[in-house]
Write an enzyme that holds these catalytic residues in place. Structure first.
Site, PDB file in Angstrom:
ATOM      1  N   LYS A  90       1.394  -0.641  -0.182  1.00  0.00           N
ATOM      2  CA  LYS A  90       0.058  -0.061   0.120  1.00  0.00           C
ATOM      3  C   LYS A  90       1.035   1.483  -0.170  1.00  0.00           C
ATOM      4  CE  LYS A  90      -3.653   2.162   1.141  1.00  0.00           C
ATOM      5  NZ  LYS A  90      -3.148   3.072  -0.769  1.00  0.00           N
ATOM      6  N   GLN A 111       7.131   3.708   3.912  1.00  0.00           N
ATOM      7  CA  GLN A 111       6.038   3.535   4.262  1.00  0.00           C
ATOM      8  C   GLN A 111       5.483   2.647   4.485  1.00  0.00           C
ATOM      9  OE1 GLN A 111       3.467   6.052   1.440  1.00  0.00           O
ATOM     10  NE2 GLN A 111       1.977   4.906   3.376  1.00  0.00           N
ATOM     11  N   LYS A 114       5.787   3.747   8.415  1.00  0.00           N
ATOM     12  CA  LYS A 114       4.208   4.438   9.096  1.00  0.00           C
ATOM     13  C   LYS A 114       2.885   3.900   8.706  1.00  0.00           C
ATOM     14  CE  LYS A 114       3.956   7.899   5.654  1.00  0.00           C
ATOM     15  NZ  LYS A 114       3.674   8.954   4.852  1.00  0.00           N
ATOM     16  N   LYS A 126       5.406   1.864  -3.135  1.00  0.00           N
ATOM     17  CA  LYS A 126       5.470   3.119  -3.695  1.00  0.00           C
ATOM     18  C   LYS A 126       6.030   3.646  -5.111  1.00  0.00           C
ATOM     19  CE  LYS A 126       4.297   7.982  -2.528  1.00  0.00           C
ATOM     20  NZ  LYS A 126       3.811   8.194  -1.005  1.00  0.00           N
ATOM     21  N   GLY A 165      -2.499   8.417  -3.932  1.00  0.00           N
ATOM     22  CA  GLY A 165      -2.295   9.084  -4.976  1.00  0.00           C
ATOM     23  C   GLY A 165      -0.884  10.056  -4.088  1.00  0.00           C
ATOM     24  N   ASP A 166      -0.127  10.953  -4.575  1.00  0.00           N
ATOM     25  CA  ASP A 166       0.639  11.261  -3.982  1.00  0.00           C
ATOM     26  C   ASP A 166       1.200  13.149  -5.028  1.00  0.00           C
ATOM     27  OD1 ASP A 166       3.245  11.192  -1.872  1.00  0.00           O
ATOM     28  OD2 ASP A 166       4.478  11.699  -3.733  1.00  0.00           O
ATOM     29  N   THR A 210      -4.645  13.718   5.509  1.00  0.00           N
ATOM     30  CA  THR A 210      -3.120  13.720   5.545  1.00  0.00           C
ATOM     31  C   THR A 210      -2.921  15.299   6.334  1.00  0.00           C
ATOM     32  OG1 THR A 210      -2.537  12.049   3.507  1.00  0.00           O
ATOM     33  CG2 THR A 210      -1.074  13.644   4.910  1.00  0.00           C
ATOM     34  N   ASN A 241      -2.503  18.873  -1.498  1.00  0.00           N
ATOM     35  CA  ASN A 241      -3.814  18.267  -1.094  1.00  0.00           C
ATOM     36  C   ASN A 241      -3.111  18.912   0.734  1.00  0.00           C
ATOM     37  OD1 ASN A 241      -3.772  15.774   0.240  1.00  0.00           O
ATOM     38  ND2 ASN A 241      -5.836  16.709  -0.768  1.00  0.00           N
ATOM     39  N   SER A 381      -6.582   5.576   4.170  1.00  0.00           N
ATOM     40  CA  SER A 381      -7.233   5.415   2.921  1.00  0.00           C
ATOM     41  C   SER A 381      -7.686   3.633   2.912  1.00  0.00           C
ATOM     42  CB  SER A 381      -5.527   5.147   2.020  1.00  0.00           C
ATOM     43  OG  SER A 381      -5.992   6.156   0.962  1.00  0.00           O
TER      44      SER A 381
HETATM   45  P1  NDP Z   1       0.327  18.022  -4.731  1.00  0.00           P
HETATM   46  O1  NDP Z   1       1.091  17.672  -5.629  1.00  0.00           O
HETATM   47  O2  NDP Z   1      -0.868  18.235  -3.594  1.00  0.00           O
HETATM   48  O3  NDP Z   1       1.357  19.002  -3.591  1.00  0.00           O
HETATM   49  C1  NDP Z   1       2.297  19.531  -3.968  1.00  0.00           C
HETATM   50  C2  NDP Z   1       3.005  20.535  -2.976  1.00  0.00           C
HETATM   51  O4  NDP Z   1       4.723  21.026  -2.773  1.00  0.00           O
HETATM   52  C3  NDP Z   1       3.196  21.773  -4.492  1.00  0.00           C
HETATM   53  O5  NDP Z   1       2.839  22.912  -3.620  1.00  0.00           O
HETATM   54  C4  NDP Z   1       4.022  21.522  -4.996  1.00  0.00           C
HETATM   55  O6  NDP Z   1       4.360  22.633  -5.863  1.00  0.00           O
HETATM   56  C5  NDP Z   1       5.273  21.584  -3.923  1.00  0.00           C
HETATM   57  N1  NDP Z   1       5.880  20.860  -4.192  1.00  0.00           N
HETATM   58  C6  NDP Z   1       6.575  19.326  -5.357  1.00  0.00           C
HETATM   59  N2  NDP Z   1       7.576  19.270  -5.327  1.00  0.00           N
HETATM   60  C7  NDP Z   1       8.349  19.726  -5.149  1.00  0.00           C
HETATM   61  C8  NDP Z   1       9.892  21.092  -4.850  1.00  0.00           C
HETATM   62  N3  NDP Z   1      10.605  20.241  -6.161  1.00  0.00           N
HETATM   63  N4  NDP Z   1      10.107  21.592  -5.406  1.00  0.00           N
HETATM   64  C9  NDP Z   1       9.490  22.071  -3.999  1.00  0.00           C
HETATM   65  N5  NDP Z   1       8.189  22.766  -3.867  1.00  0.00           N
HETATM   66  C10 NDP Z   1       7.119  21.257  -4.474  1.00  0.00           C
HETATM   67  O7  NDP Z   1       0.925  16.898  -3.465  1.00  0.00           O
HETATM   68  P2  NDP Z   1       0.609  15.931  -1.802  1.00  0.00           P
HETATM   69  O8  NDP Z   1       0.313  17.487  -1.027  1.00  0.00           O
HETATM   70  O9  NDP Z   1      -0.205  15.035  -2.036  1.00  0.00           O
HETATM   71  O10 NDP Z   1       2.393  15.584  -1.267  1.00  0.00           O
HETATM   72  C11 NDP Z   1       2.949  16.709  -0.745  1.00  0.00           C
HETATM   73  C12 NDP Z   1       3.883  16.308   0.514  1.00  0.00           C
HETATM   74  O11 NDP Z   1       3.608  15.365   1.157  1.00  0.00           O
HETATM   75  C13 NDP Z   1       4.904  14.517  -0.361  1.00  0.00           C
HETATM   76  O12 NDP Z   1       5.977  14.782   0.156  1.00  0.00           O
HETATM   77  C14 NDP Z   1       4.037  13.648  -0.127  1.00  0.00           C
HETATM   78  O13 NDP Z   1       5.247  12.708  -0.248  1.00  0.00           O
HETATM   79  C15 NDP Z   1       3.223  13.585   1.439  1.00  0.00           C
HETATM   80  N6  NDP Z   1       2.192  12.580   1.110  1.00  0.00           N
HETATM   81  C16 NDP Z   1       1.234  13.349   0.558  1.00  0.00           C
HETATM   82  C17 NDP Z   1       0.352  12.435   1.454  1.00  0.00           C
HETATM   83  C18 NDP Z   1      -1.316  12.746   0.562  1.00  0.00           C
HETATM   84  O14 NDP Z   1      -2.154  12.009   0.995  1.00  0.00           O
HETATM   85  N7  NDP Z   1      -1.472  13.620  -0.280  1.00  0.00           N
HETATM   86  C19 NDP Z   1      -0.327  11.626   2.051  1.00  0.00           C
HETATM   87  C20 NDP Z   1       1.414  11.486   3.109  1.00  0.00           C
HETATM   88  C21 NDP Z   1       2.067  12.032   2.482  1.00  0.00           C
HETATM   89  P3  NDP Z   1       4.922  23.454  -7.228  1.00  0.00           P
HETATM   90  O15 NDP Z   1       3.628  23.165  -7.797  1.00  0.00           O
HETATM   91  O16 NDP Z   1       5.272  24.357  -7.513  1.00  0.00           O
HETATM   92  O17 NDP Z   1       5.255  21.794  -8.134  1.00  0.00           O
END
Ligand code: NDP
Length: 449
Positions: A90, A111, A114, A126, A165-166, A210, A241, A381
């Site tokens: 997962k 993961q 976690k 992943k 998603g991620d 999250t 997100n 999830s």
């Molecule tokens: P989204 O795609 O919804 O948002 C990602 C955000 O982070 C955007 O604002 C993006 O900016 C920014 N970002 C991405 N890559 C970079 C980078 N290299 N440098 C600077 N900013 C960056 O992703 P999520 O919110 O889903 O995920 C964010 C983090 O949370 C990740 O590390 C993910 O693994 C973790 N996570 C997510 C979960 C989920 O349920 N969604 C669960 C647990 C962890 P820009 O638009 O400019 O790229």
């Protein structure tokens, strides 16, 4: 350091020379479990560490698709099925140009731990692709997702491996992936993906989970030190997100969020971030955070120019890195401490570098580690999978209550394990110890597989 531990870390470095993120994640966990190894010499005979750091399976595949100009583009797809010890594989899918095997393996490794902390029956995985969704049309996204699933479908299943998603993969992408899976399989296997829309089997509160979970964890961590979120200033990196719903819940608990960011820069609004506007820009228009100034010219925009993210230079009580790995460096940690930060809770996966985490802990800052603090997404999830299995839906309030209980329990587990192993207040170590204990026990029980 324990001789067994040193040998395994050296071997991981030798075997995975081009995988810095994976090595970083492994070292962080293994360096916390020395005392457990001293207590359990049989773990060496059973090669517990060697088996834990080697993925059960890595799948790499070609993803060809046609863009709107009629050109053929070839991306690379991945699925790292790291561990099925305590449940079906997962973990999310990430679509971002930076995706490579090292990033997939570090995320898969994190993961496992976690998922163990959630207390729910889910293994660790992943996946993703180096596909860049930025600037792509809706049709291009759909064609890419269909091609990606045309290979991935043979490796997943509701009792085998359940992606979600991620970064770069939200409700829209999950919808296209699910549609293609269903078409190929000719069966309605609702539990094969999570993060689905409510109309076809998603769970209420999964979108928020999250970010909300991160704030529940932060609330508990502050409470354990006689502090609260009320009237605290908060800065949140990212505006995706996780960041958006962390902001929503933090404000709900009486905090003031003054800054958010994207990969180009950050906005600072001393009156408090206008969240409906952020949602409009990011969730609806898929625009850049700089556009915030069109409606709020009094706010400030600071462009990212160097290595370090400018958001960590802003004075704050609580910092929530919610964008990506290694976004909070030692320099940033020093700046936060200089400005009096009391807590850093990780919404993203491994957002603090090892040096940054060490510095924060040495300076008495409360650190909520990602594998505990952001576990609310995967926990919800798993609740979505439960609802799909029993063909029933829980209300938003029911799911949120379950999520709150899970996050509260995760914090309690981190705290108790840190205390038991002589590092009270170090929740990074507490999380690693608690998850490792559970996984090592399951590994011993299942024999050499
Ligand atoms: P989204 O795609 O919804 O948002 C990602 C955000 O982070 C955007 O604002 C993006 O900016 C920014 N970002 C991405 N890559 C970079 C980078 N290299 N440098 C600077 N900013 C960056 O992703 P999520 O919110 O889903 O995920 C964010 C983090 O949370 C990740 O590390 C993910 O693994 C973790 N996570 C997510 C979960 C989920 O349920 N969604 C669960 C647990 C962890 P820009 O638009 O400019 O790229």
């Amino acid at each position: 350091m324990n001789e067994y531990l040193t040998r395994v870390i050296n071997d991981v470095e030798k075997k995975n020379p081009n995988e810095p993120e994976f090595i970083q994640a492994v070292k962080e966990v293994l360096c916390s479990v020395e005392k457990i190894l001293d207590k359990h010499p049989e773990y060496k005979e059973k090669a517990i560490l060697e088996r834990m750091v080697e993925p059960e399976r890595i799948i790499t595949f070609r993803v060809p698709w046609v863009n709107d100009k009629g050109e053929v583009i070839v991306n690379r797809g991945f699925r790292v099925q790291f561990s099925s010890l305590i449940g079906p594989y997962k973990g999310g899918l990430r679509f971002h140009p930076s995706v490579n095997q090292s990033i997939m393996k570090f995320l898969g490794f994190e993961q496992i731990f976690k998922n163990a902390l959630t207390g729910l029956p889910i293994g660790g995985a992943k996946g993703g692709s180096d596909f860049d969704p930025k600037g792509k049309s809706d049709n291009e996204i759909m064609r890419f997702c269909q091609s990606f699933m045309t290979e991935l479908y043979r490796h997943i299943g509701q009792d085998v491996d359940v992606p979600a998603g991620d970064i770069g993969v939200g409700g829209r992408e999950i919808g296209y992936l699910f549609g293609q899976y269903k078409r190929i399989r000719n069966a309605y296997e609702g539990g094969v993906l999570t993060g689905k829309a409510i109309s076809y089997g998603g769970s209420l509160a999964r979108t928020e989970a999250t970010g909300y979970g991160l704030i529940f964890y932060t609330r508990e961590m502050l409470k354990a030190h006689d502090k609260s979120l009320i009237n605290k200033t908060v800065t949140i990196s990212g505006s995706g997100n996780v960041a958006i719903y962390a902001c929503e819940k933090a404000v709900g608990y009486g905090a003031k969020v003054v800054a958010m960011s994207d990969s180009n820069g950050c906005i600072y609004d001393e009156n408090g971030i206008d969240l409906p506007l952020i949602k409009q820009i990011k969730e609806v228009e898929r625009g850049r955070i700089k556009e915030y100034l069109n409606k709020h010219p009094e706010a400030k925009y600071i462009e990212k120019t160097g290595e370090d993210s400018p958001i960590w230079e802003i004075k704050t009580d609580i910092a929530l890195p919610c964008a990506t790995q290694n976004e909070l460096t030692l320099n940033s940690a020093k700046k936060l401490v200089e400005n009096g930060v009391i807590a850093v809770a990780e919404g993203a996966n491994m957002p603090c570098t090892q040096e940054a985490t060490d510095y924060l802990l040495e300076h008495g800052v409360l650190v909520g580690p990602a594998k505990a603090a952001n576990a609310g997404g995967v926990a919800t999830s798993a609740i979505e999978m439960t609802q799909n299995s029993i063909r029933y839906y829980y209300s938003f309030e029911e799911v949120e209550k379950k999520l709150d209980n899970i996050m509260t329990n995760i914090f309690k587990t981190c705290k108790e394990n840190a205390e038991e192993y002589g590092c009270a207040g170090n929740y990074v170590a507490g999380a690693n110890i608690a998850a490792f204990k559970k996984l090592a026990e399951a590994m011993c029980a299942q024999g050499i597989v």
